[in-house]
Write a protein that holds these residues in place. Structure first.
Motif, PDB file in Angstrom:
ATOM      1  N   ASP A 116       0.833  -1.200   0.000  1.00  0.00           N
ATOM      2  CA  ASP A 116       0.000   0.000   0.000  1.00  0.00           C
ATOM      3  C   ASP A 116       0.873   1.257   0.000  1.00  0.00           C
ATOM      4  O   ASP A 116       1.606   1.492   0.964  1.00  0.00           O
ATOM      5  CB  ASP A 116      -0.903  -0.021   1.230  1.00  0.00           C
ATOM      6  N   ASP A 163       4.344   6.098  10.075  1.00  0.00           N
ATOM      7  CA  ASP A 163       3.045   6.001   9.401  1.00  0.00           C
ATOM      8  C   ASP A 163       2.139   7.131   9.865  1.00  0.00           C
ATOM      9  O   ASP A 163       2.209   7.561  11.030  1.00  0.00           O
ATOM     10  CB  ASP A 163       2.397   4.652   9.716  1.00  0.00           C
ATOM     11  N   TYR A 219       0.113   4.289   0.509  1.00  0.00           N
ATOM     12  CA  TYR A 219      -0.363   5.341   1.401  1.00  0.00           C
ATOM     13  C   TYR A 219      -0.048   5.070   2.871  1.00  0.00           C
ATOM     14  O   TYR A 219      -0.459   5.824   3.742  1.00  0.00           O
ATOM     15  CB  TYR A 219      -1.864   5.553   1.214  1.00  0.00           C
ATOM     16  N   THR A 220       0.626   3.978   3.139  1.00  0.00           N
ATOM     17  CA  THR A 220       0.972   3.648   4.520  1.00  0.00           C
ATOM     18  C   THR A 220       2.456   3.335   4.618  1.00  0.00           C
ATOM     19  O   THR A 220       3.125   3.094   3.621  1.00  0.00           O
ATOM     20  CB  THR A 220       0.178   2.435   5.031  1.00  0.00           C
TER      21      THR A 220
END
Length: 180
Positions: free
Chosen positions: A26, A73, A28-29
């Protein structure tokens, strides 16, 4: 690696060695997948450290692997204490800079560049006294009641290969008494 055994002795918690396999897919993380899972005794919420400090926390556990959300994160929050002043705060991840920030600290708070932050132990997850970050900069603005405090994680979120999973502190607490 000479620091790691010292850290484990100080923490006095159960631990499990693991290896980071790859970054989570992912974009976005900020997560990594490790080579230990539920069959190896990995528990959700387990703190993950490297030889320098806190790396993150287990947020998903599969039979043979687990996903670790890194301290950088966007959803990571970690209760910390300033070693110099003993003031407590919460460090949050800044994924766009692979750093962290200390949020909601008063503009006049006694925080200086170079201060070291450690886990406070107040969350029931991380043992107290594990290194987390160093203060990189403190920006005090007249238009805000809060200072902008940027941190550099002491752990190496982008390059740590060998890690140690710690038993969550909540697992060592006595059971909560029943309501009467």
């Amino acid at each position: 690696d000479a620091k790691l055994p010292e850290l484990v002795d100080v923490a006095e918690v159960g631990s499990l060695a693991a290896e980071a396999l790859y970054d989570a897919p992912d974009p976005y993380t900020r997560k990594v997948v490790i080579d230990r899972g539920r069959r190896h005794g990995v528990a959700l919420g387990s703190p993950v450290i490297d030889e320098r400090g806190v790396l993150g926390q287990v947020t998903r556990a599969y039979p043979l692997t687990a996903e670790v959300t890194l301290v950088t994160d966007k959803d990571a929050a970690l209760p910390v204490v300033n070693v110099r002043t003993q003031h407590r705060g919460v460090a949050y991840g800044l994924p766009q800079t692979t750093g962290m920030e200390l949020r909601f600290m008063a503009g006049n708070a006694d925080v200086q560049a170079g201060d070291e932050l450690q886990t406070s132990g107040l969350d029931g997850i991380y043992p107290a006294g594990v290194p987390v970050a160093k203060v990189v900069s403190v920006e005090r603005r007249a238009d805000s009641a809060f200072a902008r405090i940027v941190l550099q994680p002491l752990a190496q979120p982008d390059s740590s290969r060998h890690v140690l999973l710690l038993q969550p502190m909540s697992a060592r607490l006595p059971p909560r008494p029943e309501a009467t």
